[in-house]
Design a protein around this motif. Structure first.
Motif, PDB file in Angstrom:
ATOM      1  N   ILE A   1      36.449  22.024 -21.081  1.00  0.00           N
ATOM      2  CA  ILE A   1      36.838  22.917 -19.984  1.00  0.00           C
ATOM      3  C   ILE A   1      38.272  23.386 -20.168  1.00  0.00           C
ATOM      4  O   ILE A   1      38.593  24.573 -19.974  1.00  0.00           O
ATOM      5  N   GLY A   2      39.163  22.460 -20.563  1.00  0.00           N
ATOM      6  CA  GLY A   2      40.562  22.809 -20.788  1.00  0.00           C
ATOM      7  C   GLY A   2      40.720  23.849 -21.886  1.00  0.00           C
ATOM      8  O   GLY A   2      41.493  24.806 -21.746  1.00  0.00           O
ATOM      9  N   ILE A   3      39.997  23.694 -22.984  1.00  0.00           N
ATOM     10  CA  ILE A   3      40.064  24.662 -24.087  1.00  0.00           C
ATOM     11  C   ILE A   3      39.564  26.025 -23.628  1.00  0.00           C
ATOM     12  O   ILE A   3      40.161  27.066 -23.950  1.00  0.00           O
ATOM     13  N   ALA A   4      38.470  26.043 -22.868  1.00  0.00           N
ATOM     14  CA  ALA A   4      37.929  27.307 -22.370  1.00  0.00           C
ATOM     15  C   ALA A   4      38.929  28.005 -21.450  1.00  0.00           C
ATOM     16  O   ALA A   4      39.130  29.228 -21.537  1.00  0.00           O
ATOM     17  N   MET A   5      39.584  27.227 -20.583  1.00  0.00           N
ATOM     18  CA  MET A   5      40.580  27.806 -19.670  1.00  0.00           C
ATOM     19  C   MET A   5      41.792  28.308 -20.439  1.00  0.00           C
ATOM     20  O   MET A   5      42.357  29.367 -20.121  1.00  0.00           O
ATOM     21  N   GLY A   6      42.195  27.565 -21.465  1.00  0.00           N
ATOM     22  CA  GLY A   6      43.327  27.998 -22.278  1.00  0.00           C
ATOM     23  C   GLY A   6      43.029  29.297 -23.008  1.00  0.00           C
ATOM     24  O   GLY A   6      43.876  30.197 -23.085  1.00  0.00           O
ATOM     25  N   PHE A   7      41.831  29.403 -23.549  1.00  0.00           N
ATOM     26  CA  PHE A   7      41.433  30.634 -24.238  1.00  0.00           C
ATOM     27  C   PHE A   7      41.406  31.808 -23.259  1.00  0.00           C
ATOM     28  O   PHE A   7      41.852  32.914 -23.573  1.00  0.00           O
ATOM     29  N   THR A   8      40.902  31.558 -22.049  1.00  0.00           N
ATOM     30  CA  THR A   8      40.874  32.602 -21.020  1.00  0.00           C
ATOM     31  C   THR A   8      42.285  33.059 -20.674  1.00  0.00           C
ATOM     32  O   THR A   8      42.538  34.259 -20.491  1.00  0.00           O
ATOM     33  N   ALA A   9      43.223  32.108 -20.582  1.00  0.00           N
ATOM     34  CA  ALA A   9      44.610  32.444 -20.271  1.00  0.00           C
ATOM     35  C   ALA A   9      45.208  33.353 -21.340  1.00  0.00           C
ATOM     36  O   ALA A   9      45.926  34.318 -21.039  1.00  0.00           O
ATOM     37  N   VAL A  10      44.920  33.057 -22.614  1.00  0.00           N
ATOM     38  CA  VAL A  10      45.431  33.882 -23.711  1.00  0.00           C
ATOM     39  C   VAL A  10      44.863  35.293 -23.624  1.00  0.00           C
ATOM     40  O   VAL A  10      45.580  36.293 -23.788  1.00  0.00           O
ATOM     41  N   VAL A  11      43.568  35.408 -23.363  1.00  0.00           N
ATOM     42  CA  VAL A  11      42.926  36.728 -23.252  1.00  0.00           C
ATOM     43  C   VAL A  11      43.525  37.526 -22.100  1.00  0.00           C
ATOM     44  O   VAL A  11      43.846  38.720 -22.235  1.00  0.00           O
ATOM     45  N   ILE A  12      43.708  36.870 -20.947  1.00  0.00           N
ATOM     46  CA  ILE A  12      44.288  37.552 -19.784  1.00  0.00           C
ATOM     47  C   ILE A  12      45.691  38.048 -20.094  1.00  0.00           C
ATOM     48  O   ILE A  12      46.091  39.151 -19.707  1.00  0.00           O
ATOM     49  N   THR A  13      46.460  37.239 -20.824  1.00  0.00           N
ATOM     50  CA  THR A  13      47.833  37.623 -21.153  1.00  0.00           C
ATOM     51  C   THR A  13      47.874  38.829 -22.069  1.00  0.00           C
ATOM     52  O   THR A  13      48.661  39.761 -21.869  1.00  0.00           O
ATOM     53  N   PHE A  14      47.036  38.828 -23.090  1.00  0.00           N
ATOM     54  CA  PHE A  14      47.029  39.941 -24.038  1.00  0.00           C
ATOM     55  C   PHE A  14      46.541  41.242 -23.403  1.00  0.00           C
ATOM     56  O   PHE A  14      46.895  42.328 -23.855  1.00  0.00           O
ATOM     57  N   THR A  15      45.728  41.141 -22.363  1.00  0.00           N
ATOM     58  CA  THR A  15      45.117  42.340 -21.788  1.00  0.00           C
ATOM     59  C   THR A  15      45.641  42.685 -20.399  1.00  0.00           C
ATOM     60  O   THR A  15      45.206  43.683 -19.815  1.00  0.00           O
ATOM     61  N   LYS A  16      46.548  41.863 -19.874  1.00  0.00           N
ATOM     62  CA  LYS A  16      47.042  42.034 -18.497  1.00  0.00           C
ATOM     63  C   LYS A  16      45.895  42.064 -17.492  1.00  0.00           C
ATOM     64  O   LYS A  16      45.953  42.757 -16.476  1.00  0.00           O
ATOM     65  N   GLY A  17      44.837  41.357 -17.773  1.00  0.00           N
ATOM     66  CA  GLY A  17      43.693  41.290 -16.877  1.00  0.00           C
ATOM     67  C   GLY A  17      42.617  42.312 -17.170  1.00  0.00           C
ATOM     68  O   GLY A  17      41.515  42.228 -16.648  1.00  0.00           O
ATOM     69  N   ASN A  18      42.919  43.287 -18.021  1.00  0.00           N
ATOM     70  CA  ASN A  18      41.931  44.295 -18.414  1.00  0.00           C
ATOM     71  C   ASN A  18      41.376  43.908 -19.776  1.00  0.00           C
ATOM     72  O   ASN A  18      41.961  44.210 -20.816  1.00  0.00           O
ATOM     73  N   ILE A  19      40.237  43.233 -19.790  1.00  0.00           N
ATOM     74  CA  ILE A  19      39.735  42.640 -21.030  1.00  0.00           C
ATOM     75  C   ILE A  19      39.219  43.673 -22.027  1.00  0.00           C
ATOM     76  O   ILE A  19      38.846  43.321 -23.148  1.00  0.00           O
ATOM     77  N   THR A  20      39.194  44.946 -21.653  1.00  0.00           N
ATOM     78  CA  THR A  20      38.699  45.974 -22.581  1.00  0.00           C
ATOM     79  C   THR A  20      39.787  46.495 -23.514  1.00  0.00           C
ATOM     80  O   THR A  20      39.493  47.263 -24.421  1.00  0.00           O
ATOM     81  N   GLU A  21      41.046  46.093 -23.298  1.00  0.00           N
ATOM     82  CA  GLU A  21      42.106  46.595 -24.159  1.00  0.00           C
ATOM     83  C   GLU A  21      43.287  45.629 -24.184  1.00  0.00           C
ATOM     84  O   GLU A  21      43.481  44.836 -23.274  1.00  0.00           O
ATOM     85  N   ILE A  22      44.054  45.698 -25.270  1.00  0.00           N
ATOM     86  CA  ILE A  22      45.282  44.926 -25.375  1.00  0.00           C
ATOM     87  C   ILE A  22      46.394  45.706 -24.701  1.00  0.00           C
ATOM     88  O   ILE A  22      46.686  46.845 -25.081  1.00  0.00           O
ATOM     89  N   ALA A  23      47.025  45.109 -23.677  1.00  0.00           N
ATOM     90  CA  ALA A  23      47.940  45.863 -22.831  1.00  0.00           C
ATOM     91  C   ALA A  23      49.399  45.444 -22.956  1.00  0.00           C
ATOM     92  O   ALA A  23      50.251  46.044 -22.328  1.00  0.00           O
ATOM     93  N   VAL A  24      49.718  44.423 -23.737  1.00  0.00           N
ATOM     94  CA  VAL A  24      51.115  44.023 -23.870  1.00  0.00           C
ATOM     95  C   VAL A  24      51.844  45.011 -24.758  1.00  0.00           C
ATOM     96  O   VAL A  24      51.251  45.722 -25.571  1.00  0.00           O
ATOM     97  N   GLU A  25      53.161  45.060 -24.608  1.00  0.00           N
ATOM     98  CA  GLU A  25      53.950  46.041 -25.354  1.00  0.00           C
ATOM     99  C   GLU A  25      54.046  45.701 -26.833  1.00  0.00           C
ATOM    100  O   GLU A  25      54.039  46.582 -27.688  1.00  0.00           O
ATOM    101  N   HIS A  26      54.166  44.412 -27.155  1.00  0.00           N
ATOM    102  CA  HIS A  26      54.284  43.978 -28.543  1.00  0.00           C
ATOM    103  C   HIS A  26      53.253  42.887 -28.837  1.00  0.00           C
ATOM    104  O   HIS A  26      53.592  41.703 -28.884  1.00  0.00           O
ATOM    105  N   PRO A  27      51.988  43.268 -29.035  1.00  0.00           N
ATOM    106  CA  PRO A  27      50.954  42.245 -29.275  1.00  0.00           C
ATOM    107  C   PRO A  27      51.215  41.419 -30.519  1.00  0.00           C
ATOM    108  O   PRO A  27      50.874  40.244 -30.582  1.00  0.00           O
ATOM    109  N   GLN A  28      51.882  42.039 -31.526  1.00  0.00           N
ATOM    110  CA  GLN A  28      52.169  41.283 -32.751  1.00  0.00           C
ATOM    111  C   GLN A  28      53.147  40.146 -32.483  1.00  0.00           C
ATOM    112  O   GLN A  28      53.071  39.077 -33.110  1.00  0.00           O
ATOM    113  N   ALA A  29      54.050  40.340 -31.518  1.00  0.00           N
ATOM    114  CA  ALA A  29      55.001  39.280 -31.168  1.00  0.00           C
ATOM    115  C   ALA A  29      54.275  38.089 -30.561  1.00  0.00           C
ATOM    116  O   ALA A  29      54.570  36.934 -30.875  1.00  0.00           O
ATOM    117  N   LEU A  30      53.296  38.360 -29.681  1.00  0.00           N
ATOM    118  CA  LEU A  30      52.549  37.272 -29.068  1.00  0.00           C
ATOM    119  C   LEU A  30      51.663  36.570 -30.096  1.00  0.00           C
ATOM    120  O   LEU A  30      51.449  35.353 -30.012  1.00  0.00           O
TER     121      LEU A  30
END
Length: 305
Positions: A128-157
């Motif tokens: 469960i912890g791994i699944a939640m951690g993976f979800t957190a990473v996805v949310i961060t990269f997409t700002k909650g919009n899972i259809t696209e990467i929304a951060v300014e510098h995805p390569q930095a993350l």
């Protein structure tokens, strides 16, 4: 009062570590991340050496270690260097809260590496912890919009994520040999200094800390990355170290407050949700690991942060 000393040590250390993101930004105003890491490492070596002597360690004990142990510590030092190098780079260009979320994905990576490298079984909590951690990473990269990467510098993350992997690998490998914590920390910083020097000469230049970068570099090298390790050792010497360790996850919450307060980083709800998920993920992984592996291994996993 004595029975609360370990908790006081832990809270002190968490409070100190919460300033790492903010101090890293201030320290890189007049230096790049290669220079900032190198000089911080140099100061950490000096700080840990002095504290070890004050605590009764002989200088020969610190300096003279077997070659086999030195080789292992060299690997740990290199991984430590990669972690901080990529972390400082991330804080220098990307939203600090987003970097925090990715940075604290290391507990779930420790579980994954333990499973693949040492065939440790996964509990329901860990899954469960791994699944939640993976979800957190996805949310961060997409700002909650899972259809696209929304951060300014995805390569930095992505680089920060790679750095978190290096730290997790360092934590897992650190279990494979037993050595005095003062000696191991001293040599980890020595080896990290050597590796960071190679990167600095290859991709940057020597630039002494000065101006706005001087005080942050001193604080980072001596206290945030140096003396704080000693404080954490004292905290983890508690018989209830598995409970003390959970206090560590207050650090990113405080860090988020400092980042928003000092730099005005965007308060993105998705980042806050991601931070909450990654903290819960880490707590689940640590509590489950305590039941499976016992107190000593948990201490080894967390002692190098």
């Amino acid at each position: 009062m004595a029975k609360y000393k370990h908790i006081i040590y832990a809270f002190s250390c968490v409070f100190i570590w919460s300033f790492i993101p903010a101090v890293a930004r201030f320290g890189q105003k007049d230096m790049d991340h290669f220079q900032y890491l190198f000089w911080s490492n140099v100061l950490s070596v000096i700080a840990v050496f002095v504290v070890a002597l004050i605590m009764g360690r002989n200088w020969k004990q610190l300096v003279c270690i077997p070659f086999s142990v030195m080789f292992k510590v060299l690997i740990l030092g290199a991984l430590d260097c990669f972690f901080y190098l990529l972390l400082y780079y991330g804080y220098s260009i990307e939203n600090g809260v987003a970097v925090l979320v990715i940075q604290y994905s290391w507990p779930l990576m420790i579980i994954g590496l333990s499973f693949f490298l040492f065939k440790e079984k996964l509990s329901i909590r860990q899954m469960i912890g791994i699944a939640m951690g993976f979800t957190a990473v996805v949310i961060t990269f997409t700002k909650g919009n899972i259809t696209e990467i929304a951060v300014e510098h995805p390569q930095a993350l992505l680089l920060v994520f790679s750095g978190a992997f290096c730290f997790a690998l360092m934590s897992v490998l650190s279990r494979q040999f037993a050595i005095d914590p003062y000696i191991s920390t001293f040599w980890v910083f020595v080896c990290s200094t050597l590796v960071s020097a190679v990167f600095m000469f290859a991709f940057s230049s020597i630039n002494l800390p000065a101006g706005d970068s001087l005080m942050p570099t001193l604080l980072n090298g001596i206290i945030l990355n140096g003396i704080s390790y000693i404080i954490w050792f004292k905290a983890m010497s508690s018989p209830d170290s598995h409970k003390i360790a959970s206090i560590l996850f207050l650090s990113p919450v405080l860090s988020m407050m400092w980042i928003i307060l000092f730099f005005g980083d965007a308060f993105v709800p998705a980042y806050v949700m991601g931070l909450a998920l990654v903290i819960i993920s880490g707590l689940l992984c640590i509590s489950a690991k305590r039941k499976v592996s016992g107190q000593k291994k948990l201490t080894d996993d967390l002692i190098e942060d």
